[in-house]
Enzyme design. Structure first.
Site, PDB file in Angstrom:
ATOM      1  N   LYS A  52       4.134   5.291  -4.002  1.00 52.85           N
ATOM      2  CA  LYS A  52       3.999   6.642  -4.115  1.00 52.85           C
ATOM      3  C   LYS A  52       3.060   6.976  -5.503  1.00 52.85           C
ATOM      4  O   LYS A  52       2.494   7.962  -5.309  1.00 52.85           O
ATOM      5  CB  LYS A  52       5.379   7.257  -4.203  1.00 52.85           C
ATOM      6  CG  LYS A  52       6.159   7.075  -3.058  1.00 52.85           C
ATOM      7  CD  LYS A  52       6.781   8.543  -2.584  1.00 52.85           C
ATOM      8  CE  LYS A  52       6.935   8.229  -1.191  1.00 52.85           C
ATOM      9  NZ  LYS A  52       7.930   9.196  -0.533  1.00 52.85           N
ATOM     10  N   LYS A  74       3.904   2.616   7.851  1.00 50.28           N
ATOM     11  CA  LYS A  74       5.215   3.024   8.319  1.00 50.28           C
ATOM     12  C   LYS A  74       4.901   4.589   8.686  1.00 50.28           C
ATOM     13  O   LYS A  74       4.229   5.312   8.132  1.00 50.28           O
ATOM     14  CB  LYS A  74       6.158   3.123   7.115  1.00 50.28           C
ATOM     15  CG  LYS A  74       7.564   3.362   7.428  1.00 50.28           C
ATOM     16  CD  LYS A  74       8.505   3.611   6.202  1.00 50.28           C
ATOM     17  CE  LYS A  74       8.278   5.022   5.384  1.00 50.28           C
ATOM     18  NZ  LYS A  74       9.381   5.752   5.017  1.00 50.28           N
ATOM     19  N   LYS A  99       7.224  11.083   7.136  1.00 46.75           N
ATOM     20  CA  LYS A  99       7.162  12.461   7.310  1.00 46.75           C
ATOM     21  C   LYS A  99       6.111  13.174   6.654  1.00 46.75           C
ATOM     22  O   LYS A  99       5.812  14.279   6.620  1.00 46.75           O
ATOM     23  CB  LYS A  99       8.441  13.135   7.023  1.00 46.75           C
ATOM     24  CG  LYS A  99       9.206  12.891   5.874  1.00 46.75           C
ATOM     25  CD  LYS A  99      10.372  13.844   5.857  1.00 46.75           C
ATOM     26  CE  LYS A  99      11.675  13.152   5.603  1.00 46.75           C
ATOM     27  NZ  LYS A  99      11.851  12.427   4.059  1.00 46.75           N
TER      28      LYS A  99
HETATM   29  P1  ATP Z   1       8.397  10.548   2.737  1.00 43.90           P
HETATM   30  O1  ATP Z   1       7.420  10.397   3.588  1.00 43.90           O
HETATM   31  O2  ATP Z   1       8.891  11.852   2.152  1.00 43.90           O
HETATM   32  O3  ATP Z   1       8.511   9.449   1.661  1.00 43.90           O
HETATM   33  P2  ATP Z   1      10.198   9.176   4.930  1.00 43.90           P
HETATM   34  O4  ATP Z   1       9.618   9.700   6.166  1.00 43.90           O
HETATM   35  O5  ATP Z   1       9.957   8.031   4.475  1.00 43.90           O
HETATM   36  O6  ATP Z   1       9.985  10.101   3.695  1.00 43.90           O
HETATM   37  P3  ATP Z   1      12.815   9.170   3.830  1.00 43.90           P
HETATM   38  O7  ATP Z   1      13.446  10.467   3.452  1.00 43.90           O
HETATM   39  O8  ATP Z   1      12.252   8.666   2.708  1.00 43.90           O
HETATM   40  O9  ATP Z   1      11.601   9.577   4.946  1.00 43.90           O
HETATM   41  O10 ATP Z   1      13.862   8.397   4.724  1.00 43.90           O
HETATM   42  C1  ATP Z   1      15.060   8.808   5.331  1.00 43.90           C
HETATM   43  C2  ATP Z   1      15.541   7.433   5.859  1.00 43.90           C
HETATM   44  O11 ATP Z   1      14.649   7.281   7.030  1.00 43.90           O
HETATM   45  C3  ATP Z   1      15.661   6.276   5.203  1.00 43.90           C
HETATM   46  O12 ATP Z   1      16.771   5.468   5.500  1.00 43.90           O
HETATM   47  C4  ATP Z   1      14.373   5.681   5.485  1.00 43.90           C
HETATM   48  O13 ATP Z   1      14.655   3.987   5.497  1.00 43.90           O
HETATM   49  C5  ATP Z   1      14.268   6.008   7.047  1.00 43.90           C
HETATM   50  N1  ATP Z   1      12.946   5.955   7.639  1.00 43.90           N
HETATM   51  C6  ATP Z   1      11.814   6.650   7.203  1.00 43.90           C
HETATM   52  N2  ATP Z   1      10.889   6.440   7.763  1.00 43.90           N
HETATM   53  C7  ATP Z   1      11.088   5.280   8.767  1.00 43.90           C
HETATM   54  C8  ATP Z   1      10.293   4.653   9.892  1.00 43.90           C
HETATM   55  N3  ATP Z   1       9.207   5.012   9.947  1.00 43.90           N
HETATM   56  N4  ATP Z   1      11.258   3.835  10.600  1.00 43.90           N
HETATM   57  C9  ATP Z   1      12.370   3.587  10.480  1.00 43.90           C
HETATM   58  N5  ATP Z   1      13.184   4.161   9.373  1.00 43.90           N
HETATM   59  C10 ATP Z   1      12.619   5.175   8.579  1.00 43.90           C
END
Ligand code: ATP
Ligand code: LTN
Length: 336
Positions: free
Chosen positions: A115, A197, A200
């Protein structure tokens, strides 16, 4: 552990529209604990402000994330659903735990490194101490299990180190939490760059399937998913795009990889991509319908978050009181 009952805790940031990665890696697994455990699932708005947010969007997404929790099957009668900033003990305990967390430990966190590269103009202290607030979320509820995607495992391990360090000095303070990482769906990859990964906050909306995407959009995105020059649907090293699609298809259909390989034997990637899109759209449709109903009833969502905050505060207050006493803080007589 709260008395005899085991505790599950997790959170999702209202930092964007939720993806199928969030669903398959995290939210879908939250409800596995609803019957036997005391469950706390939080919308972590305080975490979200470690990167800049537009206030109106943050507010809207906080409601939306709560509505999605319920639409994904979390019954507010059986789970404590609430908003992190409604329970001030989270940030209060985070300060205390900051004093039990080492600079070197935080420097090793890969999410911080990622980040801070992505937001080089805003490497704030909150981004650095983000895992301490997460440890505070978890430890406040004497949590036994933390269902998460694999990217959060390092943070839960740090949380365990913090709890252990604190318990060594002040025995019997915190329950030691275990990360729970689903076998399938623990890391859904980007459709555009399948070594990355699915996230969002990705700027490329085509790389990401959102829980709320309509059927046509879902099918279009899967059709455009990056694969390889082979034509055979099989799980193998180096076939990151196909491996990712197979993992998504398997999560939505419960088929094994061998079954999938057999189903698409002699058929091209086009057929397979369409099948993945259709399975995904079919699984998301009931969630989307329920979500639309919930979002139209803001008063209900406010009632859920108020009840959740009250339940969460009760437990959080008790743990924080215990921590303060152990540290030697003078407890005001009005609090005893
Ligand atoms: P950001 O992009 O804002 O960092 P993010 O999509 O990574 O957000 P988080 O809010 O950080 O989402 O994660 C919420 C939950 O979803 C966490 O338990 C994280 O491990 C899970 N998660 C996020 N992205 C994935 C993915 N691509 N595959 C599996 N689990 C995920
Ligand atoms: N850091 C997590 C969200 C989160 C969380 C938590 C997850 C905040 N507090 C406590 C589990 C337990 C993320 O997914 N980025």
């Amino acid at each position: 552990m709260l008395g005899e009952t085991k505790v599950s805790f997790s959170g999702v940031q209202p930092s964007g529209n939720l993806t199928i990665g969030n669903y398959l890696g995290a939210i879908r697994n939250f409800s596995l604990y609803s019957e036997a455990y005391k469950c706390f699932y939080c919308v972590v708005d305080s975490h979200a402000i470690t990167v800049r947010q537009v206030p109106a969007e943050l507010r809207r997404r906080t409601y939306e994330t709560l509505a999605l929790y319920i639409a994904c099957g979390l019954d507010p009668q059986k789970n404590t659903l609430y908003v992190q900033s409604h329970v001030h003990e989270h940030t209060e305990l985070a300060w205390i735990l900051n004093c039990f967390t080492m600079f070197g430990e935080l420097s090793r966190m890969t999410q911080f490194k990622d980040k801070s590269t992505k937001h080089a103009d805003n490497i704030n202290a909150g981004l650095f101490t983000y895992p301490v607030l997460m440890a505070s979320d978890i430890l406040l509820y004497q949590t036994d299990v933390v269902p998460i995607g694999i990217d959060q495992k390092q943070h839960v391990e740090l949380c365990r180190n913090i709890a252990d360090r604190f318990n060594q000095i002040y025995p019997g303070t915190f329950t030691m939490p275990e990360p729970i990482i689903a076998k399938d769906g623990k890391k859904i990859m980007s459709l555009a760059e399948p070594t990355k990964k699915m996230s969002k906050s990705d700027e490329n909306a085509n790389a990401v399937v959102y829980i709320l995407d309509d059927k046509d959009t879902i099918i279009r995105k899967f059709k455009r998913a990056v694969t390889d020059s082979d034509t055979c649907v099989r799980f193998a090293e180096g076939k990151d795009g196909i491996n990712n699609l197979m993992s998504i298809y398997s999560c939505f259909t419960q088929k094994t990889y061998e079954e999938i390989e057999r189903e698409f034997e002699g058929r091209g990637y086009g057929d397979f991509k369409l099948a993945v899109g259709e399975a995904c759209a079919a699984a998301l449709e009931p969630i989307q319908k329920e979500y639309a109903k919930l979002l139209a009833d803001k008063a209900y969502l406010e009632q859920v978050m108020a009840k959740g905050a009250e339940e969460a505060s009760y437990v959080a207050r008790r743990t924080l009181g215990k921590v303060k006493k152990k540290l030697g803080f003078v407890i005001p007589s009005s609090h005893t």
